[in-house]
Write an enzyme that holds these catalytic residues in place. Structure first.
Site, PDB file in Angstrom:
ATOM      1  N   HIS A 147       0.829  -1.199   0.000  1.00 32.11           N
ATOM      2  CA  HIS A 147       0.000   0.000   0.000  1.00 32.11           C
ATOM      3  C   HIS A 147       0.865   1.252   0.000  1.00 32.11           C
ATOM      4  O   HIS A 147       2.071   1.192   0.250  1.00 32.11           O
ATOM      5  CB  HIS A 147      -0.934   0.025   1.219  1.00 32.11           C
ATOM      6  CG  HIS A 147      -2.096  -0.910   1.116  1.00 32.11           C
ATOM      7  ND1 HIS A 147      -2.009  -2.242   1.447  1.00 32.11           N
ATOM      8  CD2 HIS A 147      -3.380  -0.706   0.712  1.00 32.11           C
ATOM      9  CE1 HIS A 147      -3.180  -2.818   1.255  1.00 32.11           C
ATOM     10  NE2 HIS A 147      -4.022  -1.912   0.816  1.00 32.11           N
ATOM     11  N   LYS A 151      -0.572   4.650   4.514  1.00 28.55           N
ATOM     12  CA  LYS A 151      -1.432   3.668   5.184  1.00 28.55           C
ATOM     13  C   LYS A 151      -0.781   3.244   6.495  1.00 28.55           C
ATOM     14  O   LYS A 151       0.376   2.841   6.524  1.00 28.55           O
ATOM     15  CB  LYS A 151      -1.677   2.448   4.299  1.00 28.55           C
ATOM     16  CG  LYS A 151      -2.680   1.473   4.914  1.00 28.55           C
ATOM     17  CD  LYS A 151      -3.105   0.411   3.929  1.00 28.55           C
ATOM     18  CE  LYS A 151      -4.098  -0.578   4.536  1.00 28.55           C
ATOM     19  NZ  LYS A 151      -5.349   0.083   4.970  1.00 28.55           N
TER      20      LYS A 151
END
Length: 257
Positions: A147, A151
């Site tokens: 990600h 995140k």
């Protein structure tokens, strides 16, 4: 016409969901909320709407709300939905036991769809992982997620959902078969256990790979998100499906199924 409210309207997902609602002929944006003090509060959205900071006010004018906020905001959002008997789609991840309990309590009186990932493809992937884990009962499983750098939770909610699907396929729980994160020199992993690896960097929207490792062979099941739009469109599909449903807990598998 289904009136949809967006919680977390100032974030990237919130903005994508607002755009996806505008493209749906049978939906209309009922309103939008962001936390108090956020720079987007007070921003105009068109149609006479303004991003506010009061989820209770939003719940009064919507058929269903979509929550992509933070764990800290979830309980207040559930309370707002419960007070007006408004259905809610929860896409927020990184939840603790108290958040799960709050969702369960709300679902006694309202429709609650909770998911770690609103992608249709990831929903199908969970089913494939569960089926493969059942057939490959003693193979090791490793779940990798990639990600963007911002995140904060790791492994991702989607990675944990994939792990839970694999555990279901083996008629057990993830807690019972999950192996600890590896760093340095440690003991060998238990055969058939489920491990995780999380990578964070750049602007990656979200890639997930489930690796089934046997003796002399491997199977890799992969989902790559090329755009956050897939999550927004999935969330809107979930909201359309959930509107008018009786109280209870639902998932994206119900939507796809």
């Amino acid at each position: 016409m289904i009136r949809v409210g967006v919680l977390g309207a100032g974030g990237r997902m919130g903005q994508a969901i607002i755009a996806a609602i505008a493209a749906e002929p049978n939906m209309v944006l009922g309103g939008a909320v962001e936390r108090a003090g956020h720079r987007s509060v007070g921003a105009k959205l068109g149609g006479g709407l303004t991003i506010c900071s009061n989820p209770s006010a939003l719940a009064h004018v919507c058929d269903v709300m979509v929550d992509f906020t933070s764990p800290d905001a979830l309980e207040a959002n559930l309370d707002a939905a419960w007070s007006t008997r408004t259905a809610i789609v929860i896409g927020t991840t990184g939840l603790a036991a108290r958040h799960e309990a709050a969702a369960a309590r709300a679902a006694r009186d309202i429709a609650v769809l909770q998911t770690a990932n609103t992608s249709i493809g990831v929903t199908v992937l969970c089913g494939l992982v569960e089926a493969a884990a059942a057939r490959l009962a003693d193979w090791d499983i490793e779940i990798l997620d990639l990600h963007h750098r911002d995140k904060r939770d790791a492994p991702s909610g989607t990675a944990l959902a994939l792990g839970a699907a694999a555990a279901r396929g083996r008629d057990t729980t993830l807690d019972a078969v999950r192996t600890a994160l590896r760093d340095g020199v440690g003991a060998a992993r238990a055969k058939g256990s489920i491990g995780f690896a999380a990578m964070r960097g750049g602007s990656a929207a979200g890639d997930h790979m489930v690796l089934f490792a046997g003796d002399g062979e491997r199977i890799e099941l992969v989902h790559r998100a090329e755009s956050r739009d897939i999550f927004a469109h999935g969330a809107v599909a979930a909201a359309a499906w959930l509107a008018g449903k009786p109280p209870g807990r639902y998932s994206m598998a119900d939507v796809v199924g």
